[in-house]
Design a protein around this motif. Structure first.
Motif, PDB file in Angstrom:
ATOM      1  N   ASN A 130      40.390  -6.873 -29.232  1.00  0.00           N
ATOM      2  CA  ASN A 130      41.492  -7.684 -29.756  1.00  0.00           C
ATOM      3  C   ASN A 130      41.816  -7.407 -31.217  1.00  0.00           C
ATOM      4  O   ASN A 130      42.248  -8.292 -31.955  1.00  0.00           O
ATOM      5  CB  ASN A 130      41.184  -9.177 -29.563  1.00  0.00           C
ATOM      6  CG  ASN A 130      41.106  -9.562 -28.096  1.00  0.00           C
ATOM      7  OD1 ASN A 130      41.818  -9.004 -27.271  1.00  0.00           O
ATOM      8  ND2 ASN A 130      40.241 -10.489 -27.771  1.00  0.00           N
TER       9      ASN A 130
ATOM     10  N   TRP B 179      43.275 -16.810 -29.662  1.00  0.00           N
ATOM     11  CA  TRP B 179      43.650 -17.423 -28.393  1.00  0.00           C
ATOM     12  C   TRP B 179      43.818 -18.925 -28.548  1.00  0.00           C
ATOM     13  O   TRP B 179      42.967 -19.609 -29.104  1.00  0.00           O
ATOM     14  CB  TRP B 179      42.594 -17.117 -27.331  1.00  0.00           C
ATOM     15  CG  TRP B 179      42.591 -15.675 -26.968  1.00  0.00           C
ATOM     16  CD1 TRP B 179      41.913 -14.659 -27.596  1.00  0.00           C
ATOM     17  CD2 TRP B 179      43.336 -15.056 -25.928  1.00  0.00           C
ATOM     18  NE1 TRP B 179      42.195 -13.456 -27.011  1.00  0.00           N
ATOM     19  CE2 TRP B 179      43.056 -13.656 -25.978  1.00  0.00           C
ATOM     20  CE3 TRP B 179      44.200 -15.540 -24.960  1.00  0.00           C
ATOM     21  CZ2 TRP B 179      43.629 -12.759 -25.087  1.00  0.00           C
ATOM     22  CZ3 TRP B 179      44.768 -14.640 -24.062  1.00  0.00           C
ATOM     23  CH2 TRP B 179      44.478 -13.271 -24.135  1.00  0.00           C
TER      24      TRP B 179
ATOM     25  N   ALA C 204      47.677 -15.873 -26.289  1.00  0.00           N
ATOM     26  CA  ALA C 204      47.217 -15.275 -27.546  1.00  0.00           C
ATOM     27  C   ALA C 204      48.378 -15.077 -28.506  1.00  0.00           C
ATOM     28  O   ALA C 204      49.515 -14.860 -28.093  1.00  0.00           O
ATOM     29  CB  ALA C 204      46.543 -13.931 -27.266  1.00  0.00           C
TER      30      ALA C 204
ATOM     31  N   GLU D  59      38.783 -13.853 -24.854  1.00  0.00           N
ATOM     32  CA  GLU D  59      39.844 -14.077 -23.872  1.00  0.00           C
ATOM     33  C   GLU D  59      39.373 -14.958 -22.729  1.00  0.00           C
ATOM     34  O   GLU D  59      40.022 -15.941 -22.377  1.00  0.00           O
ATOM     35  CB  GLU D  59      40.360 -12.734 -23.339  1.00  0.00           C
ATOM     36  CG  GLU D  59      41.495 -12.885 -22.353  1.00  0.00           C
ATOM     37  CD  GLU D  59      42.123 -11.553 -21.969  1.00  0.00           C
ATOM     38  OE1 GLU D  59      43.066 -11.559 -21.145  1.00  0.00           O
ATOM     39  OE2 GLU D  59      41.690 -10.510 -22.504  1.00  0.00           O
ATOM     40  N   ASP D  60      38.221 -14.626 -22.120  1.00  0.00           N
ATOM     41  CA  ASP D  60      37.695 -15.424 -21.010  1.00  0.00           C
ATOM     42  C   ASP D  60      36.714 -16.455 -21.573  1.00  0.00           C
ATOM     43  O   ASP D  60      35.496 -16.321 -21.451  1.00  0.00           O
ATOM     44  CB  ASP D  60      37.023 -14.516 -19.985  1.00  0.00           C
ATOM     45  CG  ASP D  60      36.697 -15.252 -18.678  1.00  0.00           C
ATOM     46  OD1 ASP D  60      36.834 -16.498 -18.647  1.00  0.00           O
ATOM     47  OD2 ASP D  60      36.282 -14.580 -17.712  1.00  0.00           O
TER      48      ASP D  60
ATOM     49  N   THR E 140      38.770  -4.607 -24.287  1.00  0.00           N
ATOM     50  CA  THR E 140      40.182  -4.954 -24.337  1.00  0.00           C
ATOM     51  C   THR E 140      40.744  -4.808 -25.738  1.00  0.00           C
ATOM     52  O   THR E 140      40.278  -5.454 -26.675  1.00  0.00           O
ATOM     53  CB  THR E 140      40.382  -6.397 -23.852  1.00  0.00           C
ATOM     54  OG1 THR E 140      39.847  -6.522 -22.536  1.00  0.00           O
ATOM     55  CG2 THR E 140      41.850  -6.761 -23.851  1.00  0.00           C
TER      56      THR E 140
END
Length: 240
Positions: free
Chosen positions: A6, A184, A171, A117-118, A2
């Motif tokens: 980031n 985040w 974010a 993110e997760d 992703t």
């Protein structure tokens, strides 16, 4: 991955330059001592998730532990190996750890959950690879800190810290010293709920502040503590 992880792929060189051999101001002044205090006296095998250029891995090794550092950014892993050719550094992501269950006595996340993110998947994975009776040691940006920002008062006088949308996960783009990444934000309850839902027991919680209040940089992290340090235990009672 992703957004090229980031923003960390493009920011790797700037990060290496900014962190140096000994770390940035917040790590050296606020977090290192708080983290090492929880490590002193421990033994066994560790996993450092989001190890970057490997600085804290080397500090853990200096404490007599041995283990593995992982990071998704190839350039950061290269730098870690350059600093520590005998160390064990691997490409890896916190959301899907390439290790067997119950592999590590100590699992570390040193300012890395804010980059994932997760984070719920990462906490599940951290729990899975930690041995029963082992610890998960976390340093993270404080949730009220990631939900706010410093502002000047309307009359241009003193600074104040304003918080908004605290309960809304999301974010924000952070830029400093040539680094341009996503951090985040989640409310503290979101982190606590996930650790507790995984059966972990909180052994330590602190909001460390700079020890030298005469340092002009201390004000920012004393008036509004910027960090939390947590140690969670995976209890023996969880064994089936």
């Amino acid at each position: 991955m992703t957004g090229e992880i980031n923003g960390w792929t493009d920011s790797a060189e700037a990060w290496i330059a900014s962190i140096g051999e000994t770390g940035d101001w917040t790590r050296k002044t606020v977090l290192d001592a708080a983290m090492l205090e929880r490590v002193n006296g421990q033994s066994g095998i560790f996993l450092d998730i989001g190890c970057g250029e490997g600085r804290f891995v080397r500090m853990l090794q200096d404490c007599g532990l041995h283990g593995v550092g992982i990071d998704p950014v190839e350039r950061l892993i290269e730098a870690a190996k350059q600093h520590d050719p005998k160390g064990d550094y691997r490409i890896g992501v916190g959301e899907q750890l390439a290790f067997e269950d119950d592999s590590f006595d100590l699992t570390v996340s040193y300012l890395s959950l804010i980059d994932i993110e997760d984070f719920r998947a990462a906490i599940r994975e951290m729990t899975r690879v930690t041995k029963f009776g082992g610890s998960i040691l976390v340093a993270n940006l404080a949730s009220h800190f990631t939900a706010g920002k410093w502002e000047r008062s309307a009359d241009g006088g003193g600074k104040r810290f304003e918080i908004d949308n605290y309960h809304e996960e999301g974010a924000s783009r952070e830029q400093w010293l040539g680094i341009d990444v996503l951090n985040w934000h989640r409310p503290l309850s979101a982190y606590f709920s996930e650790f507790l839902d995984n059966g972990l027991i909180l052994k330590h919680f602190s909001e460390p502040v700079p020890p030298d209040q005469s340092d002009p940089k201390s004000d920012r992290y004393t008036r509004v503590p910027g960090f939390v340090v947590m140690e969670w235990e995976k209890p023996q009672e969880m064994k089936a």
